[in-house]
Design a protein around this motif. Structure first.
Motif, PDB file in Angstrom:
ATOM      1  N   GLY A 137     106.803  49.327  28.330  1.00 27.08           N
ATOM      2  CA  GLY A 137     107.374  50.035  27.190  1.00 27.08           C
ATOM      3  C   GLY A 137     107.147  49.328  25.875  1.00 27.08           C
ATOM      4  N   ASP A 138     108.069  49.531  24.958  1.00 35.57           N
ATOM      5  CA  ASP A 138     107.997  49.033  23.592  1.00 35.57           C
ATOM      6  C   ASP A 138     108.048  47.495  23.576  1.00 35.57           C
ATOM      7  N   ALA A 139     106.925  46.868  23.242  1.00 34.80           N
ATOM      8  CA  ALA A 139     106.833  45.406  23.264  1.00 34.80           C
ATOM      9  C   ALA A 139     107.753  44.769  22.231  1.00 34.80           C
ATOM     10  N   VAL A 140     107.794  45.302  21.030  1.00 31.37           N
ATOM     11  CA  VAL A 140     108.607  44.699  19.973  1.00 31.37           C
ATOM     12  C   VAL A 140     110.084  44.752  20.341  1.00 31.37           C
ATOM     13  N   ALA A 141     110.542  45.855  20.893  1.00 34.66           N
ATOM     14  CA  ALA A 141     111.943  45.967  21.309  1.00 34.66           C
ATOM     15  C   ALA A 141     112.263  44.956  22.411  1.00 34.66           C
ATOM     16  N   GLU A 142     111.361  44.797  23.375  1.00 35.62           N
ATOM     17  CA  GLU A 142     111.602  43.851  24.469  1.00 35.62           C
ATOM     18  C   GLU A 142     111.558  42.408  23.972  1.00 35.62           C
ATOM     19  N   ALA A 144     101.621  42.333  16.861  1.00 39.11           N
ATOM     20  CA  ALA A 144     102.783  43.225  16.785  1.00 39.11           C
ATOM     21  C   ALA A 144     104.046  42.429  16.451  1.00 39.11           C
ATOM     22  N   ALA A 145     104.190  41.243  17.056  1.00 39.69           N
ATOM     23  CA  ALA A 145     105.351  40.402  16.774  1.00 39.69           C
ATOM     24  C   ALA A 145     105.309  39.863  15.345  1.00 39.69           C
ATOM     25  N   MET A 146     104.113  39.539  14.838  1.00 35.61           N
ATOM     26  CA  MET A 146     103.974  39.081  13.446  1.00 35.61           C
ATOM     27  C   MET A 146     104.425  40.163  12.481  1.00 35.61           C
ATOM     28  N   ARG A 147     103.911  41.376  12.690  1.00 39.63           N
ATOM     29  CA  ARG A 147     104.251  42.481  11.789  1.00 39.63           C
ATOM     30  C   ARG A 147     105.749  42.785  11.817  1.00 39.63           C
TER      31      ARG A 147
END
Length: 187
Positions: free
Chosen positions: A104-109, A131-134
């Motif tokens: 699923g959603d990597a940033v949420a996890e 994605a984590a940087m942004r």
């Protein structure tokens, strides 16, 4: 709250892999290899994108059984197998080697994992780290710059919507001219 760290080898021109995913330019010295191995030993949880997961899991689970494996390779293989890992992918269906899969959603996890207690988390792989940087989730950047220009490939940094100000924490030079720079995100 856990600290999220993005660290990789990169070329002077900012690539973690040359064109065609070529990594031969980034072979570490014995000293640098031991430094990376010690980082693995201190990692509470490693977060992998699919591409780097496939590279690492194709070699390290059994690297200690290769004829001629060095003591450092044997130690790294054991540490890598034992380290808890989360793999983020929508294209693979199973993972092994003390890992669990998130589709699923990597940033949420990643945000959820950061909020937990525990040791530092390493984020591994350019797309996942981008994605984590942004999302502003990375607390520390660890760059080991190799004295080579590769001219293209997979960049360490992603395009950002705004600046990220950093504080220098450490510098160190390794045999062969590789230079470690470690920065924390200034919040």
């Amino acid at each position: 709250m856990r600290k999220l760290i993005f660290g990789m080898n990169l070329s002077v021109d900012g690539y973690i892999a040359a064109a065609g995913d070529e990594l031969g330019w980034s072979a570490p010295s014995d000293e640098l290899f031991q430094w990376w191995s010690d980082r693995v030993a201190g990692t509470g949880l490693a977060l992998y994108g699919r591409k780097l997961w496939e590279t690492m899991s194709a070699d390290w689970p059994t690297a200690d059984q290769r004829p001629g494996a060095s003591p450092a390779e044997i130690e790294f293989a054991r540490r890598w197998r034992e380290m808890p890992k989360v793999v983020f992918s929508s294209t693979i269906s199973t993972v092994d080697w003390n890992a669990r899969l998130v589709t699923g959603d990597a940033v949420a996890e990643i945000s959820r994992l950061k909020a937990e207690d525990g040791g530092p988390m390493d984020i591994c792989g350019a797309t996942l780290a981008g994605a984590a940087m942004r999302a502003g989730l990375i607390d520390e950047y660890v760059l080991v710059t190799h004295p080579v220009l590769v001219g293209g490939g997979t960049p360490f940094y992603t395009a950002l919507d705004s600046w990220v100000n950093l504080n220098l924490l450490e510098t160190r030079t390794f045999a062969g001219g590789m230079v470690l720079t470690r920065y924390e995100t200034r919040r």
